[in-house]
Design a protein around this motif. Structure first.
Motif, mmCIF file in Angstrom:
data_model
loop_
_atom_site.group_PDB
_atom_site.id
_atom_site.type_symbol
_atom_site.label_atom_id
_atom_site.label_comp_id
_atom_site.label_asym_id
_atom_site.label_seq_id
_atom_site.Cartn_x
_atom_site.Cartn_y
_atom_site.Cartn_z
ATOM 1 N N THR A 3 42.871 39.017 48.020
ATOM 2 C CA THR A 3 43.983 38.997 48.964
ATOM 3 C C THR A 3 43.596 39.722 50.250
ATOM 4 O O THR A 3 42.708 40.582 50.258
ATOM 5 C CB THR A 3 45.228 39.669 48.361
ATOM 6 O OG1 THR A 3 44.899 41.016 47.990
ATOM 7 C CG2 THR A 3 45.723 38.905 47.147
ATOM 8 N N ILE A 5 45.294 40.896 54.463
ATOM 9 C CA ILE A 5 46.269 40.818 55.546
ATOM 10 C C ILE A 5 45.501 40.597 56.851
ATOM 11 O O ILE A 5 44.313 40.941 56.951
ATOM 12 C CB ILE A 5 47.149 42.081 55.654
ATOM 13 C CG1 ILE A 5 46.321 43.282 56.125
ATOM 14 C CG2 ILE A 5 47.867 42.369 54.344
ATOM 15 C CD1 ILE A 5 47.157 44.440 56.645
ATOM 16 N N GLN A 29 43.698 34.727 49.613
ATOM 17 C CA GLN A 29 45.132 34.575 49.852
ATOM 18 C C GLN A 29 45.583 35.551 50.940
ATOM 19 O O GLN A 29 45.431 36.771 50.794
ATOM 20 C CB GLN A 29 45.913 34.828 48.558
ATOM 21 C CG GLN A 29 47.418 34.664 48.718
ATOM 22 C CD GLN A 29 48.174 34.955 47.424
ATOM 23 O OE1 GLN A 29 47.567 35.275 46.403
ATOM 24 N NE2 GLN A 29 49.487 34.840 47.480
ATOM 25 N N VAL A 31 48.336 37.527 52.448
ATOM 26 C CA VAL A 31 49.633 37.959 51.916
ATOM 27 C C VAL A 31 50.568 38.513 52.984
ATOM 28 O O VAL A 31 51.765 38.687 52.727
ATOM 29 C CB VAL A 31 49.433 39.010 50.794
ATOM 30 C CG1 VAL A 31 48.730 38.376 49.601
ATOM 31 C CG2 VAL A 31 48.646 40.215 51.297
ATOM 32 N N LEU A 47 51.296 46.235 49.662
ATOM 33 C CA LEU A 47 50.703 45.058 49.024
ATOM 34 C C LEU A 47 49.326 45.320 48.447
ATOM 35 O O LEU A 47 48.847 44.554 47.611
ATOM 36 C CB LEU A 47 50.626 43.911 50.038
ATOM 37 C CG LEU A 47 51.964 43.476 50.640
ATOM 38 C CD1 LEU A 47 51.742 42.457 51.753
ATOM 39 C CD2 LEU A 47 52.875 42.899 49.559
ATOM 40 N N PRO A 49 46.199 44.940 49.619
ATOM 41 C CA PRO A 49 45.267 43.803 49.696
ATOM 42 C C PRO A 49 43.821 44.266 49.526
ATOM 43 O O PRO A 49 43.483 45.422 49.802
ATOM 44 C CB PRO A 49 45.512 43.245 51.098
ATOM 45 C CG PRO A 49 45.946 44.447 51.881
ATOM 46 C CD PRO A 49 46.775 45.270 50.932
#
Length: 244
Positions: A3, A5, A29, A31, A47, A49
């Motif tokens: 993941t 950002i 991904q 996010v 989150l 990430p």
């Protein structure tokens, strides 16, 4: 699934990076896409990430501050400003990408992230020498870049700085470079024992001055050692050479 950002105050640029990451690393991904420093820090803390692609100049907190405050995410700086490269690697950033992004360079970054590489000597600039505590905020090195190549310039090699329309020109005896740091900001971080502002748009290294000449109109001109450029001295700064 890994993941990430993407933090950038320009949403179009963030969307472009997300699109290119999706093409070259479909398993990644995205996010969150925060648009300022506080939102980026909150997204990292909430989150968690694996990776954080951070612009440097953002409202609230800049990318450097976010990187220093955040934990657990591997940081890649994505910025139009090449002069922050040394500071970026001081924050243990994995990579430093210059806008506009080059596909080949982005693919190298993705490969590095997928392998879990730490910053290497090839990726990071030469470490800065340790400065005395009293001069910790003074610039010792400048990073100048063209496309994907970043060079270090020792401030001691700079003959003078000159403001241009959008950039600051860095002049050494052999080369001329452009950086985005404003002259006003440079003036606050250069050693005043070594550099002096002699004009609204010029800062000169004192050791590089050969002589100062007064023309028929009484204007002062600086002639440099081993350099053909002649620099103006404005009236506001003429007091530096009052002994003439």
């Amino acid at each position: 699934m890994p993941t990430a950002i993407i933090a950038d105050d320009e949403p179009n640029l963030a969307a472009e990076l997300a699109d290119r990451l999706g093409r070259y690393w479909p398993e990644l991904q995205i996010v969150a896409m925060p648009r300022n420093g506080p939102e980026a820090l909150a997204a990292i803390n909430t989150l968690k990430p694996d990776f954080a692609f951070l612009d440097i100049r953002m409202p609230g907190l800049d990318g450097m501050q976010v990187a220093r405050l955040a934990t657990g995410s591997r940081v890649v700086f994505v910025t139009a400003y090449d002069e922050y490269a040394v500071d970026a690697f001081d924050t243990a950033a994995v990579d430093y990408l210059l806008k506009p992004l080059n596909d080949e360079r982005l693919l190298k970054c993705i490969t590095r992230l997928q392998r879990g590489d730490a910053p290497t000597a090839a990726a990071a600039p030469t470490p800065l020498p340790v400065a005395p505590a009293a001069s910790a905020d003074l610039i010792q090195w400048l990073t100048v870049g063209l496309n994907d190549i970043t060079h270090l310039v020792d401030v001691a090699d700079v003959v003078y700085f000159q403001a241009t329309d959008k950039y600051t020109e860095v002049i050494t005896r052999e080369k001329r470079h452009l950086i985005r740091t404003p002259l006003k900001e440079l003036a606050q971080r250069l050693d005043p024992a070594r550099f002096a502002q002699v004009h609204r748009g010029v800062i000169v290294q004192l050791a590089a001055i050969d002589h100062i000449q007064r023309d028929l109109l009484g204007r002062l001109r600086i002639h440099l050692r081993q350099h053909s450029d002649v620099l103006p001295v404005s009236r506001a700064y003429a007091g530096l050479f009052r002994q003439m």
